[in-house]
Design a protein around this motif. Sequence first.
Motif, mmCIF file in Angstrom:
data_model
loop_
_atom_site.group_PDB
_atom_site.id
_atom_site.type_symbol
_atom_site.label_atom_id
_atom_site.label_comp_id
_atom_site.label_asym_id
_atom_site.label_seq_id
_atom_site.Cartn_x
_atom_site.Cartn_y
_atom_site.Cartn_z
ATOM 1 N N PHE A 37 0.807 -1.219 0.000
ATOM 2 C CA PHE A 37 0.000 0.000 0.000
ATOM 3 C C PHE A 37 0.846 1.278 0.000
ATOM 4 O O PHE A 37 0.295 2.381 0.053
ATOM 5 N N LYS A 38 2.165 1.134 -0.056
ATOM 6 C CA LYS A 38 3.013 2.320 -0.088
ATOM 7 C C LYS A 38 3.009 2.961 -1.474
ATOM 8 O O LYS A 38 2.780 2.300 -2.480
ATOM 9 N N GLY A 39 3.293 4.249 -1.498
ATOM 10 C CA GLY A 39 3.402 4.949 -2.771
ATOM 11 C C GLY A 39 2.065 5.464 -3.270
ATOM 12 O O GLY A 39 1.007 5.063 -2.789
ATOM 13 N N PRO A 40 2.098 6.354 -4.250
ATOM 14 C CA PRO A 40 0.866 6.984 -4.739
ATOM 15 C C PRO A 40 -0.101 6.016 -5.403
ATOM 16 O O PRO A 40 -1.293 6.287 -5.495
ATOM 17 N N PHE A 41 0.395 4.867 -5.873
ATOM 18 C CA PHE A 41 -0.467 3.901 -6.547
ATOM 19 C C PHE A 41 -0.604 2.604 -5.751
ATOM 20 O O PHE A 41 -1.114 1.608 -6.263
ATOM 21 N N GLY A 42 -0.169 2.629 -4.506
ATOM 22 C CA GLY A 42 -0.210 1.428 -3.680
ATOM 23 C C GLY A 42 -1.627 1.004 -3.326
ATOM 24 O O GLY A 42 -2.528 1.830 -3.167
ATOM 25 N N ASN A 73 -17.349 -4.327 7.692
ATOM 26 C CA ASN A 73 -16.215 -3.710 7.000
ATOM 27 C C ASN A 73 -15.252 -4.749 6.440
ATOM 28 O O ASN A 73 -14.459 -4.444 5.541
ATOM 29 N N LEU A 74 -15.313 -5.972 6.960
ATOM 30 C CA LEU A 74 -14.426 -7.026 6.484
ATOM 31 C C LEU A 74 -14.709 -7.405 5.033
ATOM 32 O O LEU A 74 -13.880 -8.041 4.383
ATOM 33 N N ARG A 75 -15.865 -7.002 4.518
ATOM 34 C CA ARG A 75 -16.137 -7.235 3.096
ATOM 35 C C ARG A 75 -15.139 -6.476 2.236
ATOM 36 O O ARG A 75 -14.826 -6.895 1.116
ATOM 37 N N ASP A 76 -14.635 -5.360 2.761
ATOM 38 C CA ASP A 76 -13.684 -4.544 1.997
ATOM 39 C C ASP A 76 -12.330 -5.220 1.834
ATOM 40 O O ASP A 76 -11.529 -4.802 0.993
ATOM 41 N N ILE A 77 -12.048 -6.236 2.637
ATOM 42 C CA ILE A 77 -10.764 -6.922 2.500
ATOM 43 C C ILE A 77 -10.932 -8.294 1.849
ATOM 44 O O ILE A 77 -10.024 -9.130 1.913
ATOM 45 N N GLY A 78 -12.088 -8.515 1.243
ATOM 46 C CA GLY A 78 -12.251 -9.712 0.419
ATOM 47 C C GLY A 78 -13.113 -10.814 0.974
ATOM 48 O O GLY A 78 -13.309 -11.831 0.302
ATOM 49 N N PRO A 224 -9.056 2.761 6.253
ATOM 50 C CA PRO A 224 -9.838 1.921 5.332
ATOM 51 C C PRO A 224 -10.114 2.574 3.985
ATOM 52 O O PRO A 224 -10.395 1.881 3.009
ATOM 53 N N LYS A 225 -10.034 3.882 3.912
ATOM 54 C CA LYS A 225 -10.301 4.611 2.662
ATOM 55 C C LYS A 225 -9.008 5.002 1.948
ATOM 56 O O LYS A 225 -9.035 5.857 1.064
ATOM 57 N N LEU A 226 -7.893 4.394 2.321
ATOM 58 C CA LEU A 226 -6.605 4.768 1.747
ATOM 59 C C LEU A 226 -6.595 4.639 0.223
ATOM 60 O O LEU A 226 -6.142 5.548 -0.478
ATOM 61 N N GLU A 227 -7.089 3.541 -0.302
ATOM 62 C CA GLU A 227 -7.084 3.340 -1.752
ATOM 63 C C GLU A 227 -7.975 4.359 -2.453
ATOM 64 O O GLU A 227 -7.599 4.925 -3.487
ATOM 65 N N GLU A 228 -9.147 4.598 -1.869
ATOM 66 C CA GLU A 228 -10.063 5.584 -2.446
ATOM 67 C C GLU A 228 -9.443 6.972 -2.437
ATOM 68 O O GLU A 228 -9.577 7.741 -3.405
ATOM 69 N N ARG A 229 -8.740 7.294 -1.365
ATOM 70 C CA ARG A 229 -8.091 8.602 -1.251
ATOM 71 C C ARG A 229 -6.990 8.758 -2.303
ATOM 72 O O ARG A 229 -6.834 9.824 -2.903
ATOM 73 N N LYS A 230 -6.231 7.689 -2.539
ATOM 74 C CA LYS A 230 -5.171 7.740 -3.548
ATOM 75 C C LYS A 230 -5.756 7.880 -4.952
ATOM 76 O O LYS A 230 -5.215 8.616 -5.789
ATOM 77 N N ARG A 231 -6.861 7.174 -5.219
ATOM 78 C CA ARG A 231 -7.502 7.296 -6.536
ATOM 79 C C ARG A 231 -8.004 8.709 -6.762
ATOM 80 O O ARG A 231 -7.852 9.275 -7.848
ATOM 81 N N MET A 232 -8.599 9.288 -5.725
ATOM 82 C CA MET A 232 -9.093 10.653 -5.836
ATOM 83 C C MET A 232 -7.935 11.621 -6.044
ATOM 84 O O MET A 232 -8.023 12.547 -6.862
#
Length: 259
Positions: A37-42, A73-78, A224-232
């Motif tokens: 999850f590191k980096g701008p595209f992690g 919330n565990l649905r978000d991890i698969g 939990p919103k890290l990926e969404e924040r990076k996409r935005m």
Amino acid sequence: MISKSMRAIVAALVIGATAPALAAGDAPKPPAQNWSFKGPFGTFDRAELQRGYQVYKEVCAACHSMKYVAFRNLRDIGFSEAEVKALAATFEVTDGPNDSGDMFQRPGLPQDKFPSPFPNEKAARASNGGAYPLDLSLIAKARGHGYDGDGADYLRALLTGYQDAPAGFALGEGLSYNAYFPGHQIAMPKPLNEDQVTYADGTKATVEQMAHDVSAFLTWAAEPKLEERKRMGFKVIIFLLVLTGLFFAAKKRIWAKLH
């Protein structure tokens, strides 16, 4: 009474469960890890997060709640809807009052938050040598310093940092030496041991693997919103680049007419 190995994993993080002299600056910087999850595209590694949840449930949850995280919330991890229902049902949740005015225990439901394993603070302290186990929902943020993945770096280093005290080090009675804990003296014994859990996906449960997985899981819990924040953020950067190009083209056109 909960065993030491079950209550130790993140109780080691509890301020106040440590030796008296804990200078903040005398622990080395945790080594940086190659987190997905590191980096701008992690992005989060779902398999890693699910293994981390397993470590949390089988080791950490004996003492530590995650009051800001719901089972759904565990649905978000698969995990599937059916898996979430089954996982939630393995926890006992206090509910009520019933028609008689009494509180009662029932199996957890997807909408429930992760419960505390203790009915109150005094019971928690009595079972943990006077230390009050922290809620783990935001522990990765609390132990970070604003850098990408540094909270996870610290958690992983702490969980793998137990070792014999160096010659001449005055280790207090009942304390353990930890290379990455401020002061190097920690009240909780080594929390993780080889094959302490049996991973559902067959991954070898080494101390390093379990520490890595649970640190990633706790990072997801805190962000939990890290990926969404990076996409935005990526979309905003693209928009600003396009807007800058349009402004530059407009400027050139206007100045061309003036000259």
